[in-house]
Design an enzyme around this catalytic site. Structure first.
Site, PDB file in Angstrom:
ATOM      1  N   ASN A 133     -15.251  -3.793   1.894  1.00 56.83           N
ATOM      2  CA  ASN A 133     -14.659  -4.538   3.013  1.00 56.83           C
ATOM      3  C   ASN A 133     -15.672  -5.467   3.675  1.00 56.83           C
ATOM      4  O   ASN A 133     -15.320  -6.244   4.548  1.00 56.83           O
ATOM      5  CB  ASN A 133     -14.041  -3.588   4.058  1.00 56.83           C
ATOM      6  CG  ASN A 133     -15.088  -2.968   4.963  1.00 56.83           C
ATOM      7  OD1 ASN A 133     -16.255  -2.837   4.590  1.00 56.83           O
ATOM      8  ND2 ASN A 133     -14.687  -2.587   6.154  1.00 56.83           N
ATOM      9  N   LYS A 170      -9.682  -5.536  -1.441  1.00 56.42           N
ATOM     10  CA  LYS A 170     -10.885  -4.683  -1.390  1.00 56.42           C
ATOM     11  C   LYS A 170     -11.354  -4.212  -2.769  1.00 56.42           C
ATOM     12  O   LYS A 170     -12.554  -4.272  -3.060  1.00 56.42           O
ATOM     13  CB  LYS A 170     -10.667  -3.493  -0.454  1.00 56.42           C
ATOM     14  CG  LYS A 170     -10.536  -3.896   1.010  1.00 56.42           C
ATOM     15  CD  LYS A 170     -10.354  -2.673   1.893  1.00 56.42           C
ATOM     16  CE  LYS A 170      -9.930  -3.066   3.282  1.00 56.42           C
ATOM     17  NZ  LYS A 170      -9.900  -1.917   4.196  1.00 56.42           N
ATOM     18  N   ALA A 214      -2.651   9.024  -0.460  1.00 52.86           N
ATOM     19  CA  ALA A 214      -3.663   9.120  -1.526  1.00 52.86           C
ATOM     20  C   ALA A 214      -3.921   7.749  -2.138  1.00 52.86           C
ATOM     21  O   ALA A 214      -4.236   7.629  -3.315  1.00 52.86           O
ATOM     22  CB  ALA A 214      -3.199  10.112  -2.592  1.00 52.86           C
TER      23      ALA A 214
HETATM   24  P1  ATR Z   1      -3.401   1.682   0.694  1.00 48.63           P
HETATM   25  O1  ATR Z   1      -4.447   0.941  -0.040  1.00 48.63           O
HETATM   26  O2  ATR Z   1      -2.988   1.058   1.997  1.00 48.63           O
HETATM   27  O3  ATR Z   1      -3.701   3.134   0.867  1.00 48.63           O
HETATM   28  P2  ATR Z   1      -1.599   2.208  -1.514  1.00 48.63           P
HETATM   29  O4  ATR Z   1      -2.693   2.409  -2.491  1.00 48.63           O
HETATM   30  O5  ATR Z   1      -0.377   1.441  -1.933  1.00 48.63           O
HETATM   31  O6  ATR Z   1      -2.073   1.469  -0.199  1.00 48.63           O
HETATM   32  O7  ATR Z   1      -1.152   3.645  -0.955  1.00 48.63           O
HETATM   33  C1  ATR Z   1      -0.149   3.784  -0.020  1.00 48.63           C
HETATM   34  C2  ATR Z   1      -0.042   5.252   0.377  1.00 48.63           C
HETATM   35  O8  ATR Z   1       1.018   5.390   1.327  1.00 48.63           O
HETATM   36  C3  ATR Z   1       0.306   6.161  -0.778  1.00 48.63           C
HETATM   37  O9  ATR Z   1      -0.259   7.435  -0.534  1.00 48.63           O
HETATM   38  C4  ATR Z   1       1.840   6.223  -0.691  1.00 48.63           C
HETATM   39  O10 ATR Z   1       2.393   7.358  -1.298  1.00 48.63           O
HETATM   40  P3  ATR Z   1       2.658   7.386  -2.897  1.00 48.63           P
HETATM   41  O11 ATR Z   1       1.322   7.598  -3.555  1.00 48.63           O
HETATM   42  O12 ATR Z   1       3.585   8.537  -3.102  1.00 48.63           O
HETATM   43  O13 ATR Z   1       3.274   6.054  -3.234  1.00 48.63           O
HETATM   44  C5  ATR Z   1       1.999   6.294   0.810  1.00 48.63           C
HETATM   45  N1  ATR Z   1       3.321   5.854   1.315  1.00 48.63           N
HETATM   46  C6  ATR Z   1       3.830   4.614   1.329  1.00 48.63           C
HETATM   47  N2  ATR Z   1       5.044   4.597   1.929  1.00 48.63           N
HETATM   48  C7  ATR Z   1       5.307   5.886   2.299  1.00 48.63           C
HETATM   49  C8  ATR Z   1       6.395   6.545   2.961  1.00 48.63           C
HETATM   50  N3  ATR Z   1       7.462   5.857   3.379  1.00 48.63           N
HETATM   51  N4  ATR Z   1       6.296   7.872   3.187  1.00 48.63           N
HETATM   52  C9  ATR Z   1       5.223   8.561   2.788  1.00 48.63           C
HETATM   53  N5  ATR Z   1       4.154   8.019   2.148  1.00 48.63           N
HETATM   54  C10 ATR Z   1       4.206   6.694   1.907  1.00 48.63           C
END
Ligand code: ATR
Length: 277
Positions: free
Chosen positions: A92, A71, A134
């Protein structure tokens, strides 16, 4: 933007993408109008994405959907971005204006808001809304959520600094703040949206136990057969309304369909069909 309905070949670019429900959804939409639409998925690695998009449109493709992880890259490729896609820094939906003029839109946020308000009857205006995560998923929906003027919108994230940066970036659009999960107030929010990738691993963000209550609407942007881990977590804390992201998926697809074909399909029959799968 000067768009017109393109020829009948459409594609969803992703990596991986074979699990996608979008061909099924767009197939059901097309039958509502007796349209002949060829909608396929194409798995393309990040280093081949640009080439694949340009090839597709040069060869007459009518429009494209884009899913993870492409994206943000799609937002760099198109010639013109909608205001929403520009804010989200993610596209998207690509609309063909001509073989060399591509317009990028982001229908994820509208899809979420339409599912919440129209399908589920949830009032966003005046609510206390907590969004978990985030990353790109949160960034894509913040502007449409803030347009509905929640009383308060809090972003909570495992890495609080990331939430803080996002909140600062969107502060001009409304009442928005940021914390880590543990600093979230231990009293029920009106709406809690899970936009983390935690569901994919079957995990749930560690929120204080009373951040949700019987009256909280919990919404997991993730989806699949059966309840997600977040829905089960919510039910275990007495939440009566926990939903997964089927409706968001179908509503964002309907918005893409409208952009490409000039008509918005009925979404209820498609959601009914997904529920029966
Ligand atoms: P996307 O584009 O799907 O949002 P991303 O930019 O990699 O993917 O973001 C993933 C989000 O899921 C982030 O907020 C991540 O938290 P961090 O910023 O601390 O990495 C969160 N995330 C991923 N696995 C997690 C978990 N097991 N528990 C809580 N938050 C999680």
């Amino acid at each position: 933007m000067n768009t017109r309905p393109g020829p009948g070949r459409f594609v969803l670019f992703g990596h991986p993408v074979s699990h996608s429900w979008s061909p099924f959804i767009h197939g059901m939409f097309a039958r509502q109008f007796d349209h002949v639409v060829d909608y396929k998925v194409q798995d393309v690695a990040p280093d081949r994405f640009r080439h694949a998009v340009i090839n597709f449109f040069v060869e007459g493709g009518g429009g494209a959907n884009v899913t993870l992880p492409h994206k943000p890259a799609a937002a760099e490729i198109v010639n013109e971005l909608s205001a929403r896609a520009e804010r989200a820094r993610a596209v998207n939906t690509i609309v063909r204006c001509s073989a060399t003029e591509l317009f990028g839109e982001n229908t994820d946020g509208v899809g979420l808001v339409t599912d919440l308000t129209r399908n589920l009857g949830v009032k966003i205006g005046g609510s206390r809304l907590l969004i978990l995560g985030a990353g790109g998923a949160t960034r894509g929906v913040l502007a449409p959520l803030l347009e509905h003027e929640p009383r308060e919108l809090r972003i909570a994230n495992r890495t609080p600094e990331r939430a803080q940066r996002l909140a600062e970036e969107f502060a001009d659009l409304g009442e928005i703040s940021a914390t880590g999960f543990h600093a979230v107030e231990n009293r029920p929010w009106d709406i809690v949206i899970n936009a983390t990738a935690a569901s994919l691993a079957g995990e749930v963000p560690e929120l204080p136990p009373r951040a949700v209550g019987a009256g909280t609407v919990c919404y997991d942007m993730a989806y699949g057969r059966g309840d997600t881990a977040f829905m089960r977590w919510a039910a275990g804390r007495g939440v009566e309304r926990a939903h997964k992201g089927w409706g968001m998926l179908v509503e964002q697809a309907a918005e893409s369909y409208l952009l490409w074909h000039g008509v918005r399909p009925e979404t209820k029959p498609v959601m009914g069909a997904l529920d029966r799968l």
